[in-house]
Design a protein around this motif. Sequence first.
Motif, mmCIF file in Angstrom:
data_model
loop_
_atom_site.group_PDB
_atom_site.id
_atom_site.type_symbol
_atom_site.label_atom_id
_atom_site.label_comp_id
_atom_site.label_asym_id
_atom_site.label_seq_id
_atom_site.Cartn_x
_atom_site.Cartn_y
_atom_site.Cartn_z
ATOM 1 N N VAL A 131 24.423 -15.932 21.931
ATOM 2 C CA VAL A 131 24.699 -16.794 20.803
ATOM 3 C C VAL A 131 25.641 -16.356 19.893
ATOM 4 O O VAL A 131 25.224 -15.456 19.223
ATOM 5 N N LEU A 132 26.803 -17.031 19.825
ATOM 6 C CA LEU A 132 27.716 -16.472 18.695
ATOM 7 C C LEU A 132 27.806 -17.190 17.513
ATOM 8 O O LEU A 132 27.736 -18.370 17.557
ATOM 9 N N GLU A 133 28.036 -16.752 16.387
ATOM 10 C CA GLU A 133 28.288 -17.523 15.063
ATOM 11 C C GLU A 133 29.446 -18.242 14.961
ATOM 12 O O GLU A 133 30.413 -17.855 15.444
ATOM 13 N N THR A 134 29.197 -19.202 14.456
ATOM 14 C CA THR A 134 30.446 -20.224 13.727
ATOM 15 C C THR A 134 30.921 -19.778 12.341
ATOM 16 O O THR A 134 30.097 -18.791 11.587
ATOM 17 N N GLU A 135 31.875 -20.505 12.201
ATOM 18 C CA GLU A 135 32.494 -20.185 10.803
ATOM 19 C C GLU A 135 33.135 -21.609 10.051
ATOM 20 O O GLU A 135 33.284 -22.420 10.823
ATOM 21 N N LEU A 136 32.469 -21.755 8.844
ATOM 22 C CA LEU A 136 33.075 -22.949 8.104
ATOM 23 C C LEU A 136 34.447 -22.787 7.529
ATOM 24 O O LEU A 136 34.700 -21.893 6.725
ATOM 25 N N ILE A 137 35.218 -23.610 7.857
ATOM 26 C CA ILE A 137 36.635 -23.694 7.236
ATOM 27 C C ILE A 137 36.771 -24.789 6.117
ATOM 28 O O ILE A 137 36.707 -25.866 6.380
ATOM 29 N N HIS A 138 36.931 -24.442 4.752
ATOM 30 C CA HIS A 138 37.190 -25.547 3.735
ATOM 31 C C HIS A 138 38.680 -25.762 3.879
ATOM 32 O O HIS A 138 39.657 -24.870 3.924
ATOM 33 N N ARG A 139 38.999 -27.074 3.949
ATOM 34 C CA ARG A 139 40.526 -27.322 3.529
ATOM 35 C C ARG A 139 40.917 -27.610 2.089
ATOM 36 O O ARG A 139 40.034 -27.919 1.478
ATOM 37 N N VAL A 159 45.529 -29.556 14.183
ATOM 38 C CA VAL A 159 46.209 -30.679 14.036
ATOM 39 C C VAL A 159 45.419 -31.898 13.039
ATOM 40 O O VAL A 159 46.238 -32.603 12.581
ATOM 41 N N LEU A 160 44.151 -31.739 12.982
ATOM 42 C CA LEU A 160 43.406 -32.558 12.457
ATOM 43 C C LEU A 160 43.687 -32.686 10.699
ATOM 44 O O LEU A 160 43.473 -33.961 10.150
ATOM 45 N N ASP A 161 44.395 -31.644 10.366
ATOM 46 C CA ASP A 161 44.791 -31.600 8.959
ATOM 47 C C ASP A 161 45.995 -32.602 8.816
ATOM 48 O O ASP A 161 46.123 -33.211 7.632
ATOM 49 N N LEU A 162 46.605 -33.084 9.796
ATOM 50 C CA LEU A 162 47.665 -34.087 9.705
ATOM 51 C C LEU A 162 46.926 -35.479 9.319
ATOM 52 O O LEU A 162 47.735 -36.648 9.075
ATOM 53 N N LEU A 163 45.691 -35.674 10.119
ATOM 54 C CA LEU A 163 44.948 -37.013 9.886
ATOM 55 C C LEU A 163 44.131 -37.031 8.750
ATOM 56 O O LEU A 163 43.836 -38.276 8.058
ATOM 57 N N GLN A 164 43.697 -36.074 8.310
ATOM 58 C CA GLN A 164 42.728 -35.754 6.891
ATOM 59 C C GLN A 164 42.967 -34.589 6.343
ATOM 60 O O GLN A 164 42.289 -33.622 6.894
ATOM 61 N N ALA A 165 43.651 -34.491 5.234
ATOM 62 C CA ALA A 165 43.716 -33.292 4.693
ATOM 63 C C ALA A 165 42.525 -32.531 4.435
ATOM 64 O O ALA A 165 42.691 -31.174 4.191
ATOM 65 N N ASP A 166 41.424 -33.099 3.821
ATOM 66 C CA ASP A 166 40.476 -32.532 3.211
ATOM 67 C C ASP A 166 39.390 -32.319 4.616
ATOM 68 O O ASP A 166 38.028 -32.274 4.043
ATOM 69 N N PHE A 167 39.656 -32.253 5.633
ATOM 70 C CA PHE A 167 38.718 -32.412 6.818
ATOM 71 C C PHE A 167 38.093 -30.911 6.931
ATOM 72 O O PHE A 167 38.825 -29.951 6.662
ATOM 73 N N THR A 168 36.659 -30.690 6.877
ATOM 74 C CA THR A 168 36.108 -29.596 6.674
ATOM 75 C C THR A 168 35.590 -29.181 8.246
ATOM 76 O O THR A 168 34.796 -30.182 8.887
ATOM 77 N N CYS A 169 35.700 -28.110 8.655
ATOM 78 C CA CYS A 169 35.331 -27.905 10.042
ATOM 79 C C CYS A 169 34.467 -26.598 10.433
ATOM 80 O O CYS A 169 34.758 -25.760 9.631
ATOM 81 N N ILE A 170 33.759 -26.800 11.291
ATOM 82 C CA ILE A 170 33.143 -25.708 11.873
ATOM 83 C C ILE A 170 33.805 -25.253 13.131
ATOM 84 O O ILE A 170 34.045 -25.750 14.221
#
Length: 335
Positions: free
Chosen positions: A327-335, A284-295
């Motif tokens: 401990v589980l690994e995370t993933e970087l998601i580029h918008r 949903v955060l894409d609606l607030l900021q299209a280039d939001f980069t998330c872990i």
Amino acid sequence: MFKPITIKDIAQALELSPSTVSRALSDSYEINEETKKRVIEYAEKHNYRRNPMASSLRQGRSYSIGVVVCEVANSFFSHAIDGIESVAYGKGYHVIISQSHDAYEREVVNIQHLANRAVDGLLISMSAETKDFSHIINLHAQGLPIVFFDRVIDAFETHTVTANNQKGAMVATESLIDRGFKKIAHLANAPHLSITAERLKGYEDALKQHGIPLDESLIRYCHHGGRIQREVEEAIQYFLNLPEKPDAVFVASDRLSMGCLSAYNKLAPRDEHPAVAGFSNSDVLDLLQADFTCIRQPAFKMGQVAMEMLIQLIESRYPVYDFQNIVLETELIHR
């Protein structure tokens, strides 16, 4: 008034003894296949369900698990609950979900209520406001199996399941540095939470590795974990009032990411918004900021692993002294 069918009803209808019906439903080797088939078909046709209270009395278990999270609407926790349920129901357990809304008082009341309902164990992700753990320590001392996930404590030894928060935070901060940003603020969760210290360390590691001095004035904590939007807006207003505004912000949690972007939309024109990267499992955060980069954390997997570990504690015939911190690994998601 609805009255569910019982083993005695099935026995009477099929002219069998209740013990024979019970063993047939349990797939006992003592009952021949033809009788099992008759019993199971009749039970399914008449919507027979095992009486959990009766099973609890016979076996000393309720076959129910209490789950305590801050908020089910939070994308991370909704995915984690899906993982928890995928394991629990396959093992014959029911899940009772409780929300703390990051409030200490509500967490205490909910955990006590679950314990009073005789759950077989608890899966807990700590609330942002909780600093006194006595309500959990007391239940553990009484022998209730407890496993922590995501937000954990070390008040006693038990299994824990977390994401690699330090590495995820470092990767998120580096993604901002790689885009040319140098003045990177950090919007953090409550200072005492396990995830806060780990993600702060990752943020600091990224700055150090790229030769950017740590500026303590660019770090703001939200003691209520984003539950109170005014607190988030005050932190963002603080950033906006700085003589040199940050050109990017690393945000430490799912709820804070939403609150951060909402606050900037409310308090500043679009051309004054910094780049933002943070922990989030929401689209949903894409609606607030299209280039939001998330872990993105492996929330579903975290729920699965935590549930499997709790069931191991519940079903162990002997005391468990060897605990795991997964401990589980995370993933970087580029918008």
